[in-house]
Design an enzyme around this catalytic site. Structure first.
Site, PDB file in Angstrom:
ATOM      1  CG  LEU A  23      59.216  40.228  44.581  1.00 31.69           C
ATOM      2  CD1 LEU A  23      59.919  40.075  45.933  1.00 31.69           C
ATOM      3  CD2 LEU A  23      60.035  41.139  43.660  1.00 31.69           C
ATOM      4  CB  THR A  25      55.047  43.575  42.410  1.00 31.03           C
ATOM      5  OG1 THR A  25      53.761  43.332  41.801  1.00 31.03           O
ATOM      6  CG2 THR A  25      56.053  42.551  41.902  1.00 31.03           C
ATOM      7  CE1 TYR A  58      47.953  44.465  44.249  1.00 35.01           C
ATOM      8  CE2 TYR A  58      49.955  43.376  43.511  1.00 35.01           C
ATOM      9  CZ  TYR A  58      48.743  43.338  44.184  1.00 35.01           C
ATOM     10  OH  TYR A  58      48.349  42.163  44.786  1.00 35.01           O
ATOM     11  CD  GLU A 120      43.376  42.314  42.989  1.00 37.63           C
ATOM     12  OE1 GLU A 120      44.032  42.838  43.891  1.00 37.63           O
ATOM     13  OE2 GLU A 120      43.381  42.738  41.818  1.00 37.63           O
ATOM     14  CG  HIS A 143      28.038  45.593  38.847  1.00 38.02           C
ATOM     15  ND1 HIS A 143      27.220  46.565  38.330  1.00 38.02           N
ATOM     16  CD2 HIS A 143      28.178  44.659  37.868  1.00 38.02           C
ATOM     17  CE1 HIS A 143      26.880  46.253  37.094  1.00 38.02           C
ATOM     18  NE2 HIS A 143      27.449  45.092  36.792  1.00 38.02           N
TER      19      HIS A 143
END
Length: 326
Positions: A23, A25, A58, A120, A143
């Protein structure tokens, strides 16, 4: 591959396992009401989900962690039954910031370890308190990125027992090779989380990752929201595709369930995001049917090589990953 609702995990190259269905989120913190993630994750655990994909940015990891802890406390699951993926954000790429970022996630979740921690994006932003740093003209402040140095700091986190497996997200082949060819590599990336669905099947990247024992985790497996501020709405709505709808009718399933089953059947992990109780249950009901070889080929041929999520606002970053073929 005999997949069931109770048992649908696949092996990662480091010996750990990842459930094929999870799932997602993510919820826009400006529009998602407090407690939504908490209730939805608890419901998902009751439905049978064991894999949860989250991130510090998130802004709801405290709720996700609370849901997991409550479900452990009431005896529904044990900690080892749950697979949680957290993410290292762009402002924490400098090696000295990696462990503190992971520890911040662990403190927010109130868990001792995460099962998977991934970079990420391959693009570093200016470190600091702002997750999306901008200059006075509203331009993002980047950066210098040394992905190998960031990776070494992640390896140290794994050695310290803070994370079980390490992976990446939105990496292209060149960026994966940087890590795989790194001198003294201790822990190779076990996964690469990328956009993947019937309109964007990622055949080249999938093949490259298979050759290198890297599992593809597909985000937006049902296409995406139609939010033009960050989504390419030139791509037609995936779930209205006639082929997916007609195959669904044959099995008494929806186009969404067919799209999820397609990826799961080819060993791609899917993490559909939903905060709708009905859809959370609906998306989990993909283990009581399977697609034929002909149907799999037909769905593969829907590939349009169009991304829903292009991240064009960062396309001038030196490590923007989507300019390469794959």
């Amino acid at each position: 591959m005999n997949l069931t609702a109770e048992s649908h995990s696949i092996a990662l190259s480091d010996g750990n396992r990842i459930p094929l269905l999870g799932l997602g989120t993510y919820g826009d913190p400006r529009t998602t009401s407090k407690g939504t993630a908490l209730e939805c994750v608890k419901l998902a655990i009751d439905v049978g989900y064991r894999h949860f994909d989250g991130a510090l940015v998130y802004f709801n990891e405290h709720e996700v962690g609370q849901a997991i802890r409550e479900k452990i406390a009431d005896g529904t699951v044990r900690r080892e039954d749950i697979f949680y993926c957290g993410k290292l954000w762009n402002t924490f790429h400098p090696p000295e910031l990696v462990r503190p970022a992971l520890e911040r996630t662990l403190k927010t979740l109130k868990l001792d370890y995460v099962d998977l921690y991934i970079v990420e994006l391959p693009m570093a932003f200016k470190p600091g308190n702002e997750f999306y740093p901008k200059d006075k003209d509203g331009k993002y402040i980047y950066h210098h990125t040394d992905l190998c140095a960031t990776w070494e700091a992640l390896e140290a986190c794994k050695d310290a027992g803070l994370v079980m497996s390490l992976g990446v997200s939105n990496f292209n082949r060149r960026q994966l090779e940087l890590l795989l060819n790194k001198p003294g590599l201790k822990h190779k990336p076990v996964s690469n989380q990328v956009e993947c669905h019937p309109y964007f099947t990622q055949p080249k990247l999938l093949e490259y990752c298979r050759q290198n024992d890297i599992v593809i985790v597909g985000y937006c497996p049902l296409g995406s929201s139609r939010d033009a501020s960050w989504v390419n709405v030139k791509c037609p709505p995936l779930l209205e595709d006639e082929l997916l709808v007609s195959i669904g009718k044959k099995y008494n399933k929806s186009s969404a369930q067919v799209a999820l089953r397609f990826n799961v059947q080819r060993g791609v992990v899917v993490i559909p995001k939903s905060f709708s109780p009905e859809r959370i249950q609906h998306n989990f009901q993909i283990f009581d049917f399977s697609l034929t070889e002909e149907e799999m080929k037909a769905i593969e041929s829907l590939n349009k090589n169009i991304r829903f999520v292009e991240l064009l606002m960062w396309s001038d970053h030196p490590e923007y990953p989507f300019l390469d073929d794959y």
